[in-house]
Scaffold this motif. Structure first.
Motif, PDB file in Angstrom:
ATOM      1  N   ARG A  69      25.883 -39.333  17.701  1.00  0.00           N
ATOM      2  CA  ARG A  69      26.096 -39.348  16.263  1.00  0.00           C
ATOM      3  C   ARG A  69      24.793 -39.088  15.513  1.00  0.00           C
ATOM      4  NH1 ARG A  69      28.315 -43.892  16.044  1.00  0.00           N
ATOM      5  NH2 ARG A  69      26.515 -45.180  15.478  1.00  0.00           N
ATOM      6  N   GLU A  70      23.717 -39.742  15.895  1.00  0.00           N
ATOM      7  CA  GLU A  70      22.440 -39.543  15.208  1.00  0.00           C
ATOM      8  C   GLU A  70      21.904 -38.139  15.429  1.00  0.00           C
ATOM      9  OE1 GLU A  70      21.027 -41.502  13.049  1.00  0.00           O
ATOM     10  OE2 GLU A  70      22.769 -42.815  13.261  1.00  0.00           O
ATOM     11  N   ARG A  71      22.095 -37.618  16.639  1.00  0.00           N
ATOM     12  CA  ARG A  71      21.606 -36.269  16.922  1.00  0.00           C
ATOM     13  C   ARG A  71      22.316 -35.231  16.066  1.00  0.00           C
ATOM     14  NH1 ARG A  71      21.392 -36.813  22.194  1.00  0.00           N
ATOM     15  NH2 ARG A  71      23.477 -36.026  22.624  1.00  0.00           N
ATOM     16  N   LEU A  82      22.433  -2.573  26.851  1.00  0.00           N
ATOM     17  CA  LEU A  82      22.925  -3.370  25.733  1.00  0.00           C
ATOM     18  C   LEU A  82      23.105  -4.828  26.138  1.00  0.00           C
ATOM     19  CD1 LEU A  82      24.062  -3.488  22.826  1.00  0.00           C
ATOM     20  CD2 LEU A  82      26.323  -3.104  23.821  1.00  0.00           C
ATOM     21  N   TRP A  83      23.588  -5.075  27.340  1.00  0.00           N
ATOM     22  CA  TRP A  83      23.749  -6.456  27.811  1.00  0.00           C
ATOM     23  C   TRP A  83      22.406  -7.177  27.831  1.00  0.00           C
ATOM     24  CZ3 TRP A  83      27.813  -9.604  29.040  1.00  0.00           C
ATOM     25  CH2 TRP A  83      27.523 -10.755  29.781  1.00  0.00           C
ATOM     26  N   GLN A  84      21.347  -6.513  28.315  1.00  0.00           N
ATOM     27  CA  GLN A  84      20.020  -7.121  28.319  1.00  0.00           C
ATOM     28  C   GLN A  84      19.549  -7.398  26.895  1.00  0.00           C
ATOM     29  OE1 GLN A  84      17.409  -4.607  30.574  1.00  0.00           O
ATOM     30  NE2 GLN A  84      18.517  -4.913  32.498  1.00  0.00           N
ATOM     31  N   LEU A  85      19.825  -6.455  25.990  1.00  0.00           N
ATOM     32  CA  LEU A  85      19.419  -6.650  24.594  1.00  0.00           C
ATOM     33  C   LEU A  85      20.166  -7.818  23.959  1.00  0.00           C
ATOM     34  CD1 LEU A  85      17.872  -5.808  22.093  1.00  0.00           C
ATOM     35  CD2 LEU A  85      19.628  -4.075  21.646  1.00  0.00           C
ATOM     36  N   LEU A  86      21.466  -7.936  24.223  1.00  0.00           N
ATOM     37  CA  LEU A  86      22.225  -9.067  23.683  1.00  0.00           C
ATOM     38  C   LEU A  86      21.763 -10.385  24.297  1.00  0.00           C
ATOM     39  CD1 LEU A  86      25.824  -7.546  23.547  1.00  0.00           C
ATOM     40  CD2 LEU A  86      24.238  -7.927  21.650  1.00  0.00           C
ATOM     41  N   SER A  87      21.352 -10.357  25.553  1.00  0.00           N
ATOM     42  CA  SER A  87      20.783 -11.551  26.166  1.00  0.00           C
ATOM     43  C   SER A  87      19.505 -11.977  25.448  1.00  0.00           C
ATOM     44  CB  SER A  87      20.509 -11.293  27.651  1.00  0.00           C
ATOM     45  OG  SER A  87      19.825 -12.374  28.246  1.00  0.00           O
ATOM     46  N   VAL A  88      18.660 -11.004  25.116  1.00  0.00           N
ATOM     47  CA  VAL A  88      17.429 -11.300  24.381  1.00  0.00           C
ATOM     48  C   VAL A  88      17.757 -11.818  22.985  1.00  0.00           C
ATOM     49  CG1 VAL A  88      15.442 -10.192  23.291  1.00  0.00           C
ATOM     50  CG2 VAL A  88      15.933  -9.771  25.693  1.00  0.00           C
ATOM     51  N   ILE A  89      18.740 -11.216  22.309  1.00  0.00           N
ATOM     52  CA  ILE A  89      19.121 -11.672  20.969  1.00  0.00           C
ATOM     53  C   ILE A  89      19.637 -13.104  21.024  1.00  0.00           C
ATOM     54  CG2 ILE A  89      20.782 -11.309  19.103  1.00  0.00           C
ATOM     55  CD1 ILE A  89      20.502  -8.317  19.563  1.00  0.00           C
ATOM     56  N   ALA A  90      20.462 -13.429  22.033  1.00  0.00           N
ATOM     57  CA  ALA A  90      20.941 -14.806  22.182  1.00  0.00           C
ATOM     58  C   ALA A  90      19.773 -15.766  22.404  1.00  0.00           C
ATOM     59  CB  ALA A  90      21.936 -14.884  23.336  1.00  0.00           C
ATOM     60  N   PHE A  91      18.820 -15.371  23.227  1.00  0.00           N
ATOM     61  CA  PHE A  91      17.619 -16.185  23.473  1.00  0.00           C
ATOM     62  C   PHE A  91      16.863 -16.430  22.169  1.00  0.00           C
ATOM     63  CE2 PHE A  91      13.035 -16.217  24.282  1.00  0.00           C
ATOM     64  CZ  PHE A  91      12.898 -17.231  25.206  1.00  0.00           C
ATOM     65  N   ASN A  92      16.644 -15.370  21.379  1.00  0.00           N
ATOM     66  CA  ASN A  92      15.915 -15.510  20.121  1.00  0.00           C
ATOM     67  C   ASN A  92      16.686 -16.358  19.113  1.00  0.00           C
ATOM     68  OD1 ASN A  92      13.764 -13.957  21.028  1.00  0.00           O
ATOM     69  ND2 ASN A  92      14.622 -12.048  20.250  1.00  0.00           N
ATOM     70  N   LEU A  93      18.016 -16.202  19.075  1.00  0.00           N
ATOM     71  CA  LEU A  93      18.817 -16.984  18.137  1.00  0.00           C
ATOM     72  C   LEU A  93      18.756 -18.475  18.479  1.00  0.00           C
ATOM     73  CD1 LEU A  93      21.955 -14.705  17.735  1.00  0.00           C
ATOM     74  CD2 LEU A  93      20.320 -15.308  15.941  1.00  0.00           C
ATOM     75  N   VAL A  94      18.815 -18.803  19.756  1.00  0.00           N
ATOM     76  CA  VAL A  94      18.755 -20.212  20.149  1.00  0.00           C
ATOM     77  C   VAL A  94      17.402 -20.812  19.787  1.00  0.00           C
ATOM     78  CG1 VAL A  94      18.726 -21.748  22.148  1.00  0.00           C
ATOM     79  CG2 VAL A  94      20.522 -20.047  21.929  1.00  0.00           C
ATOM     80  N   ARG A  95      16.343 -20.050  19.961  1.00  0.00           N
ATOM     81  CA  ARG A  95      15.022 -20.568  19.586  1.00  0.00           C
ATOM     82  C   ARG A  95      14.895 -20.671  18.064  1.00  0.00           C
ATOM     83  NH1 ARG A  95      10.173 -19.408  23.807  1.00  0.00           N
ATOM     84  NH2 ARG A  95      11.149 -20.635  25.465  1.00  0.00           N
ATOM     85  N   GLY A  96      15.454 -19.706  17.333  1.00  0.00           N
ATOM     86  CA  GLY A  96      15.450 -19.827  15.879  1.00  0.00           C
ATOM     87  C   GLY A  96      16.246 -21.027  15.398  1.00  0.00           C
ATOM     88  N   PHE A  97      17.356 -21.314  16.063  1.00  0.00           N
ATOM     89  CA  PHE A  97      18.148 -22.496  15.735  1.00  0.00           C
ATOM     90  C   PHE A  97      17.333 -23.766  15.956  1.00  0.00           C
ATOM     91  CE2 PHE A  97      20.711 -25.891  17.723  1.00  0.00           C
ATOM     92  CZ  PHE A  97      21.480 -26.272  16.634  1.00  0.00           C
ATOM     93  N   GLN A  98      16.567 -23.827  17.025  1.00  0.00           N
ATOM     94  CA  GLN A  98      15.749 -25.012  17.275  1.00  0.00           C
ATOM     95  C   GLN A  98      14.684 -25.186  16.209  1.00  0.00           C
ATOM     96  OE1 GLN A  98      14.682 -25.971  21.499  1.00  0.00           O
ATOM     97  NE2 GLN A  98      15.485 -23.931  21.898  1.00  0.00           N
ATOM     98  N   VAL A  99      14.056 -24.089  15.799  1.00  0.00           N
ATOM     99  CA  VAL A  99      13.024 -24.182  14.759  1.00  0.00           C
ATOM    100  C   VAL A  99      13.619 -24.738  13.472  1.00  0.00           C
ATOM    101  CG1 VAL A  99      11.483 -22.826  13.298  1.00  0.00           C
ATOM    102  CG2 VAL A  99      11.606 -22.360  15.746  1.00  0.00           C
ATOM    103  N   LEU A 100      14.814 -24.305  13.136  1.00  0.00           N
ATOM    104  CA  LEU A 100      15.429 -24.723  11.887  1.00  0.00           C
ATOM    105  C   LEU A 100      16.029 -26.122  11.959  1.00  0.00           C
ATOM    106  CD1 LEU A 100      16.078 -23.673   9.021  1.00  0.00           C
ATOM    107  CD2 LEU A 100      18.287 -22.917   9.900  1.00  0.00           C
ATOM    108  N   ALA A 101      16.529 -26.522  13.137  1.00  0.00           N
ATOM    109  CA  ALA A 101      17.382 -27.708  13.173  1.00  0.00           C
ATOM    110  C   ALA A 101      16.927 -28.829  14.089  1.00  0.00           C
ATOM    111  CB  ALA A 101      18.805 -27.300  13.567  1.00  0.00           C
ATOM    112  N   THR A 102      16.164 -28.557  15.139  1.00  0.00           N
ATOM    113  CA  THR A 102      15.946 -29.614  16.135  1.00  0.00           C
ATOM    114  C   THR A 102      14.498 -29.870  16.485  1.00  0.00           C
ATOM    115  OG1 THR A 102      16.134 -28.095  18.034  1.00  0.00           O
ATOM    116  CG2 THR A 102      18.172 -29.050  17.183  1.00  0.00           C
TER     117      THR A 102
END
Length: 457
Positions: A444-446, A373-393
């Motif tokens: 501020r701009e970021r 489960l820890w490995q799976l949550l690590s993968v989910i965190a990785f995917n969420l951070v990349r999804g956040f970048q696609v949407l926001a940065t």
């Protein structure tokens, strides 16, 4: 006024007074952006739908407990005891929907209650996240890299075995396997395994589960697989072909494959680049009763290496070459297939970021299911951070022959420096909370740019 050198030394070495009385001060201002991203994709609702009723219960609530672990991993924690550093941070509490964080012992006890039959529901959560991210990219085909990696453990960790650990041969380990979609940068699936399994032989069940996941969440895409020589097996090739997928798999120079004789008969090599050339052959594998299309590559090197000892094929005056071969059912030419296989390096970079940035190689509890489960949550965190970048940065870029990622992703270390670890202060000048992140123009701009993109999502 001129200051003496002693006065300057006294000013530099003067200690600042420490204060611990401001409850609104936060060291993780960027987590507010992640909280808004979670709201935009409906993460909490999916946690309640997919996971809440199917995993061990907790007084803090299953969705909040999972968010606590995700906040720990995103902020850079590698051990459960690092939760103590997040305690009292108002934005961490806001992200998790709690008034106080659970203690490391509470989280550890909850993880140890997991069993193997609890993991499929958590896998469904990751499958939903990945499917939503990939559908937003507009891709027509999925380029999937499948490979395993070693995670060293302690002597008492459940199901850890001595196996293929090249750097620590006597250390027990796990051998997790992942499927990585190269163009979207998302990890499709992960499965933890004991360290003494064969990477290819033990991958058959993983691939069946992967095809079931893709059929239920990402039907209609053209699938193409890239794998190393451990997956050159009859059952794996037949499974991939039955699913109608394309594949390119490295071929080991086993004597029964007969590649050495084919290379010895080759007199004409097609140029790939300045140092690499190739030759295509139909290779009949007698044990399997089949003939495959195999492209053999040779790379000119300056000296003899361990990779070309098995082929003493040419006069030494011709130079030294490293040989490799790829079996495929794709219609790519030899040079195009070489570039396609070179794209597998993005999977190794994803593994490196998972281990260094998301604590994928850490083993908090002693139980196998909890570590899975820890490995799976690590993968989910990785995917969420990349999804956040696609949407926001991040910005989109064009595709290449290597099937590289279509987005310019930053590493998690860079994101922590720019966003997640940015200090801020929660103020209430007009009766509602406002996050003050300072007066730096760049900061501020970021933050304003991310705010606009999250509002438009």
């Amino acid at each position: 006024m001129r200051l003496r050198k002693a006065d300057l030394r006294g000013r530099v070495n003067a200690n600042l007074e420490l204060r611990f009385t401001s409850p609104g001060l936060t060291s993780y201002a960027g987590l507010e952006l992640m909280r808004r991203y979670f709201g935009a994709i409906g993460l909490v609702q999916q946690l309640r739908r997919c996971v809440q009723a199917h995993v061990p219960r907790t007084d803090f609530g299953v969705p909040s407990m999972i968010l606590v672990v995700l906040a720990l991993l995103i902020s850079g924690g590698r051990r459960l005891r690092h939760l103590l550093s997040l305690e009292g941070d108002p934005l961490v509490l806001r992200l998790c929907g709690l008034r106080r964080l659970p203690t490391p012992r509470t989280v550890g006890r909850w993880l140890r209650e997991f069993r193997a039959h609890h993991l499929p529901r958590s896998q469904q959560l990751n499958a939903w996240l990945v499917a939503a991210a990939i559908r937003g990219t507009g891709l027509r085909r999925l380029t999937i890299d499948v490979d395993g990696s070693v995670v060293s453990t302690g002597q008492q960790v459940q199901w850890a075995q001595r196996g293929d650990n090249p750097h620590h041969r006597k250390v027990p380990s796990y051998y997790p396997i992942t499927a990585y979609e190269a163009q979207s940068g998302q990890v499709l699936r992960v499965q933890n395994r004991p360290g003494n399994v064969h990477d290819g032989k033990a991958a058959l069940g993983f691939l069946r589960a992967l095809f079931e996941q893709l059929a239920s969440t990402l039907a209609g895409y053209v699938l193409e697989f890239r794998m190393d020589g451990a997956f050159f097996r009859r059952d794996i090739i037949e499974l991939v072909e039955r699913q109608g997928a394309e594949y390119a798999i490295k071929v080991p120079f086993y004597p029964w494959v007969g590649l050495k004789g084919r290379v010895q008969q080759t007199r004409s090599w097609a140029r790939v680049d300045a140092t690499v050339s190739c030759a295509e052959h139909p290779v009949a594998v007698a044990q399997w009763g089949r003939t495959f299309r195999v492209v053999v590559y040779r790379k000119r090197v300056r000296h003899e290496t361990a990779k070309n000892f098995q082929l003493d094929l040419f006069d030494p005056t011709d130079g030294h070459y490293e040989y490799s071969a790829v079996v495929t059912n794709k219609v790519l030419s030899g040079p195009m297939l070489w570039a396609f296989m070179c794209g597998r390096g993005s999977h190794e970079k994803a593994y490196a970021e998972l281990k260094s940035g998301f604590a994928f190689d850490c083993v908090p509890p002693m139980r196998y299911a909890a570590n899975s489960l820890w490995q799976l949550l690590s993968v989910i965190a990785f995917n969420l951070v990349r999804g956040f970048q696609v949407l926001a940065t991040t910005a989109r870029r064009g595709s290449t022959r290597k099937r590289r990622c279509v987005y310019r992703f930053e590493t998690i270390q860079t994101l922590r420096y720019q966003y997640f670890h940015r200090a801020g202060l929660i103020v209430r000048p007009q009766g509602y909370p406002i996050l003050d992140v300072g007066c730096s123009p760049a900061v501020r701009e970021r933050f304003k740019r991310v705010d606009r993109r999250l509002n438009a999502a």
